[in-house]
Motif scaffolding. Sequence first.
Motif, PDB file in Angstrom:
ATOM      1  N   ILE A  41       5.130 -12.407 -25.799  1.00 25.76           N
ATOM      2  CA  ILE A  41       5.593 -11.052 -25.502  1.00 25.76           C
ATOM      3  C   ILE A  41       4.979 -10.618 -24.177  1.00 25.76           C
ATOM      4  O   ILE A  41       3.771 -10.735 -23.976  1.00 25.76           O
ATOM      5  CB  ILE A  41       5.195 -10.069 -26.620  1.00 25.76           C
ATOM      6  CG1 ILE A  41       5.940 -10.409 -27.912  1.00 25.76           C
ATOM      7  CG2 ILE A  41       5.494  -8.629 -26.210  1.00 25.76           C
ATOM      8  CD1 ILE A  41       5.529  -9.559 -29.103  1.00 25.76           C
ATOM      9  N   GLY A  42       5.805 -10.139 -23.269  1.00 23.82           N
ATOM     10  CA  GLY A  42       5.323  -9.755 -21.955  1.00 23.82           C
ATOM     11  C   GLY A  42       4.521  -8.463 -21.971  1.00 23.82           C
ATOM     12  O   GLY A  42       4.903  -7.485 -22.618  1.00 23.82           O
ATOM     13  N   ILE A  43       3.395  -8.479 -21.270  1.00 22.43           N
ATOM     14  CA  ILE A  43       2.597  -7.275 -21.026  1.00 22.43           C
ATOM     15  C   ILE A  43       2.713  -6.988 -19.534  1.00 22.43           C
ATOM     16  O   ILE A  43       2.249  -7.783 -18.713  1.00 22.43           O
ATOM     17  CB  ILE A  43       1.113  -7.467 -21.395  1.00 22.43           C
ATOM     18  CG1 ILE A  43       0.954  -8.062 -22.796  1.00 22.43           C
ATOM     19  CG2 ILE A  43       0.360  -6.146 -21.252  1.00 22.43           C
ATOM     20  CD1 ILE A  43       1.350  -7.152 -23.908  1.00 22.43           C
ATOM     21  N   GLU A  44       3.339  -5.890 -19.173  1.00 20.33           N
ATOM     22  CA  GLU A  44       3.503  -5.546 -17.764  1.00 20.33           C
ATOM     23  C   GLU A  44       2.470  -4.485 -17.388  1.00 20.33           C
ATOM     24  O   GLU A  44       2.518  -3.360 -17.880  1.00 20.33           O
ATOM     25  CB  GLU A  44       4.921  -5.036 -17.489  1.00 20.33           C
ATOM     26  CG  GLU A  44       5.988  -6.097 -17.705  1.00 20.33           C
ATOM     27  CD  GLU A  44       7.373  -5.649 -17.259  1.00 20.33           C
ATOM     28  OE1 GLU A  44       7.515  -4.475 -16.843  1.00 20.33           O
ATOM     29  OE2 GLU A  44       8.306  -6.469 -17.324  1.00 20.33           O
ATOM     30  N   ILE A  45       1.546  -4.869 -16.524  1.00 19.20           N
ATOM     31  CA  ILE A  45       0.495  -3.955 -16.062  1.00 19.20           C
ATOM     32  C   ILE A  45       0.989  -3.318 -14.767  1.00 19.20           C
ATOM     33  O   ILE A  45       0.996  -3.951 -13.707  1.00 19.20           O
ATOM     34  CB  ILE A  45      -0.822  -4.710 -15.828  1.00 19.20           C
ATOM     35  CG1 ILE A  45      -1.231  -5.481 -17.084  1.00 19.20           C
ATOM     36  CG2 ILE A  45      -1.927  -3.738 -15.418  1.00 19.20           C
ATOM     37  CD1 ILE A  45      -2.351  -6.476 -16.849  1.00 19.20           C
ATOM     38  N   HIS A  46       1.415  -2.075 -14.849  1.00 23.18           N
ATOM     39  CA  HIS A  46       1.996  -1.391 -13.691  1.00 23.18           C
ATOM     40  C   HIS A  46       0.887  -0.835 -12.800  1.00 23.18           C
ATOM     41  O   HIS A  46       0.133   0.043 -13.213  1.00 23.18           O
ATOM     42  CB  HIS A  46       2.909  -0.252 -14.152  1.00 23.18           C
ATOM     43  CG  HIS A  46       4.170  -0.727 -14.804  1.00 23.18           C
ATOM     44  ND1 HIS A  46       5.412  -0.516 -14.253  1.00 23.18           N
ATOM     45  CD2 HIS A  46       4.378  -1.422 -15.956  1.00 23.18           C
ATOM     46  CE1 HIS A  46       6.336  -1.049 -15.042  1.00 23.18           C
ATOM     47  NE2 HIS A  46       5.730  -1.603 -16.084  1.00 23.18           N
ATOM     48  N   VAL A  47       0.836  -1.339 -11.580  1.00 23.36           N
ATOM     49  CA  VAL A  47      -0.153  -0.853 -10.618  1.00 23.36           C
ATOM     50  C   VAL A  47       0.441   0.237  -9.729  1.00 23.36           C
ATOM     51  O   VAL A  47      -0.251   0.826  -8.896  1.00 23.36           O
ATOM     52  CB  VAL A  47      -0.689  -2.013  -9.760  1.00 23.36           C
ATOM     53  CG1 VAL A  47      -1.367  -3.050 -10.640  1.00 23.36           C
ATOM     54  CG2 VAL A  47       0.428  -2.659  -8.934  1.00 23.36           C
ATOM     55  N   ALA A  48       1.722   0.490  -9.883  1.00 28.69           N
ATOM     56  CA  ALA A  48       2.413   1.569  -9.175  1.00 28.69           C
ATOM     57  C   ALA A  48       3.499   2.104 -10.092  1.00 28.69           C
ATOM     58  O   ALA A  48       3.921   1.423 -11.038  1.00 28.69           O
ATOM     59  CB  ALA A  48       3.017   1.071  -7.865  1.00 28.69           C
ATOM     60  N   LEU A  49       3.952   3.310  -9.824  1.00 26.52           N
ATOM     61  CA  LEU A  49       4.964   3.926 -10.680  1.00 26.52           C
ATOM     62  C   LEU A  49       6.307   3.217 -10.584  1.00 26.52           C
ATOM     63  O   LEU A  49       7.080   3.209 -11.543  1.00 26.52           O
ATOM     64  CB  LEU A  49       5.135   5.404 -10.314  1.00 26.52           C
ATOM     65  CG  LEU A  49       4.003   6.331 -10.757  1.00 26.52           C
ATOM     66  CD1 LEU A  49       4.132   7.690 -10.083  1.00 26.52           C
ATOM     67  CD2 LEU A  49       3.998   6.487 -12.278  1.00 26.52           C
ATOM     68  N   ALA A  50       6.599   2.633  -9.423  1.00 26.63           N
ATOM     69  CA  ALA A  50       7.887   1.968  -9.240  1.00 26.63           C
ATOM     70  C   ALA A  50       7.801   0.982  -8.092  1.00 26.63           C
ATOM     71  O   ALA A  50       6.905   1.060  -7.247  1.00 26.63           O
ATOM     72  CB  ALA A  50       8.983   2.997  -8.958  1.00 26.63           C
ATOM     73  N   GLU A  51       8.735   0.051  -8.076  1.00 27.25           N
ATOM     74  CA  GLU A  51       8.904  -0.825  -6.917  1.00 27.25           C
ATOM     75  C   GLU A  51       9.241   0.058  -5.710  1.00 27.25           C
ATOM     76  O   GLU A  51       9.952   1.057  -5.847  1.00 27.25           O
ATOM     77  CB  GLU A  51      10.067  -1.790  -7.185  1.00 27.25           C
ATOM     78  CG  GLU A  51      10.266  -2.850  -6.140  1.00 27.25           C
ATOM     79  CD  GLU A  51       9.484  -4.120  -6.405  1.00 27.25           C
ATOM     80  OE1 GLU A  51       9.596  -5.049  -5.610  1.00 27.25           O
ATOM     81  OE2 GLU A  51       8.752  -4.170  -7.404  1.00 27.25           O
ATOM     82  N   PRO A  52       8.733  -0.266  -4.526  1.00 24.69           N
ATOM     83  CA  PRO A  52       9.027   0.582  -3.366  1.00 24.69           C
ATOM     84  C   PRO A  52      10.531   0.787  -3.147  1.00 24.69           C
ATOM     85  O   PRO A  52      11.310  -0.161  -3.202  1.00 24.69           O
ATOM     86  CB  PRO A  52       8.409  -0.200  -2.202  1.00 24.69           C
ATOM     87  CG  PRO A  52       7.312  -0.993  -2.829  1.00 24.69           C
ATOM     88  CD  PRO A  52       7.824  -1.373  -4.187  1.00 24.69           C
ATOM     89  N   PHE A  53      10.907   2.042  -2.920  1.00 21.25           N
ATOM     90  CA  PHE A  53      12.287   2.363  -2.564  1.00 21.25           C
ATOM     91  C   PHE A  53      12.438   2.248  -1.051  1.00 21.25           C
ATOM     92  O   PHE A  53      11.450   2.081  -0.322  1.00 21.25           O
ATOM     93  CB  PHE A  53      12.627   3.789  -3.019  1.00 21.25           C
ATOM     94  CG  PHE A  53      12.637   3.962  -4.514  1.00 21.25           C
ATOM     95  CD1 PHE A  53      13.690   3.478  -5.283  1.00 21.25           C
ATOM     96  CD2 PHE A  53      11.591   4.616  -5.159  1.00 21.25           C
ATOM     97  CE1 PHE A  53      13.700   3.636  -6.663  1.00 21.25           C
ATOM     98  CE2 PHE A  53      11.593   4.786  -6.537  1.00 21.25           C
ATOM     99  CZ  PHE A  53      12.655   4.294  -7.294  1.00 21.25           C
ATOM    100  N   ASP A  54      13.664   2.378  -0.558  1.00 26.12           N
ATOM    101  CA  ASP A  54      13.854   2.296   0.893  1.00 26.12           C
ATOM    102  C   ASP A  54      13.718   3.677   1.528  1.00 26.12           C
ATOM    103  O   ASP A  54      14.473   4.055   2.419  1.00 26.12           O
ATOM    104  CB  ASP A  54      15.197   1.653   1.241  1.00 26.12           C
ATOM    105  CG  ASP A  54      16.388   2.510   0.873  1.00 26.12           C
ATOM    106  OD1 ASP A  54      16.239   3.348  -0.030  1.00 26.12           O
ATOM    107  OD2 ASP A  54      17.458   2.345   1.488  1.00 26.12           O
ATOM    108  N   SER A  55      12.738   4.429   1.050  1.00 27.39           N
ATOM    109  CA  SER A  55      12.416   5.741   1.609  1.00 27.39           C
ATOM    110  C   SER A  55      10.900   5.848   1.687  1.00 27.39           C
ATOM    111  O   SER A  55      10.217   5.895   0.659  1.00 27.39           O
ATOM    112  CB  SER A  55      12.974   6.864   0.732  1.00 27.39           C
ATOM    113  OG  SER A  55      12.455   8.117   1.122  1.00 27.39           O
ATOM    114  N   LYS A  56      10.376   5.877   2.892  1.00 26.56           N
ATOM    115  CA  LYS A  56       8.930   5.926   3.083  1.00 26.56           C
ATOM    116  C   LYS A  56       8.326   7.174   2.460  1.00 26.56           C
ATOM    117  O   LYS A  56       7.282   7.112   1.797  1.00 26.56           O
ATOM    118  CB  LYS A  56       8.610   5.874   4.577  1.00 26.56           C
ATOM    119  CG  LYS A  56       7.119   5.859   4.881  1.00 26.56           C
ATOM    120  CD  LYS A  56       6.863   5.798   6.386  1.00 26.56           C
ATOM    121  CE  LYS A  56       5.362   5.827   6.673  1.00 26.56           C
ATOM    122  NZ  LYS A  56       5.099   5.786   8.139  1.00 26.56           N
TER     123      LYS A  56
END
Length: 401
Positions: free
Chosen positions: A165-180
């Motif tokens: 079973i995968g355990i995903e440890i999120h180090v950020a709220l989301a993958e970077p979007f194309d908006s700085k």
Amino acid sequence: MRQQMEEEQWDLCRLLDAALHGRPAEMLPPAEKYGAILELADRHRVLPLLYDVLAPKLPEEDENRKRLEKRSAETVRQSYRLLFLGKYVTGLLQEHGIETVLLKGSGTAGLYPVPELRKSGDIDLLVADQKAGEKAYEVLHEHGFRKALEQHAHHHIVCVGTEQIGIEIHVALAEPFDSKSVNEWLAAHQAEFLAHCERTAVMGVEFPVLQPAYHAFYLLLHMLQHFLRAGFGLKLLCDWVVFWEKGYGSGVEERFCSMAEECRVMGFARLVTAVCVKYLGLSGEKVPLLLCRFDWEAEAANLEAFLTEILEAEEFGKSSADRMVALRGTGWWDYCREFHHQMLLTYPRAGRYRILHPVLWVMMFCGFAYRNVKMRRVSGYAVLKKARARGKLVEEMKLFR
């Protein structure tokens, strides 16, 4: 055939409306349509949600009932595995001084009339930053977990234990979007999300989960991230319905709307909410601020297009090989911007050096052509055409503007 599929989609939405609100369906479809409806529900990973609505209406020996019972039993077993594994992992990390918050999964399942019937496949935990994520992985590694062979995103570390079973440890709220500016906003507010958590009992087991306004915003981020990639299906809309049906009050909605406005994703939030109201029975009275500026007449075409997009995508855009990304517009600049964004995601370290960008663009293009033609068996033109079509909808949302 098209008309038949449209009827099946409508039937599924009506059945989900009943299931999400814990009541019997007002009108059941003809028996001969059950097979197609259950197949559609299964592709969207919402089949178990229909158990209480449909199973009592079907004969015990009916093949559709057997299929529904089998999938529901599998989901219930998986739900309890995730529940207790999540309890173990969060407790273990807390013992080592690592604070975590449970994202989605069991925390969201607890909002459903029957929590065990919400399908989930892994455990998502938010930590403070990259350093905390690496420390969390070290702790888990010492207790028998290992990194998954495929790390399919940059904002979390995926590890697995003996149960796979995968355990995903999120180090950020989301993958970077194309908006700085959006990425900077998310990074600046991550600590705020961790600070706004509470311990909540889910199926009798206590977890640290996000407080309601932050929970809602994370659900929206999760939908948006998948929408801008290959898409998402009905399951995430179901999460949105059961969340707001809890009736948290104006304070929660006000805080959520404030964050959505700051992050410039309010257009997406309004469209998601309106689709849920129109097609899945979400009470408009529970979300007055989200709908107060929504023009139902002017947005009718966008509503239908958005629902069609979701129905076509199925679970996370796995329905067809030509679904890869959604552009933020329909012009050539939008293609270039998305191509550059994908290059930065693919080569995060090398992408920091602008002098390397031309080389990375060539490598990215070669990889794009190879994966599409040789592996996915789809033409680059088909991918670009689909991306442009989806980009029209994104443009209407005024995303990140």
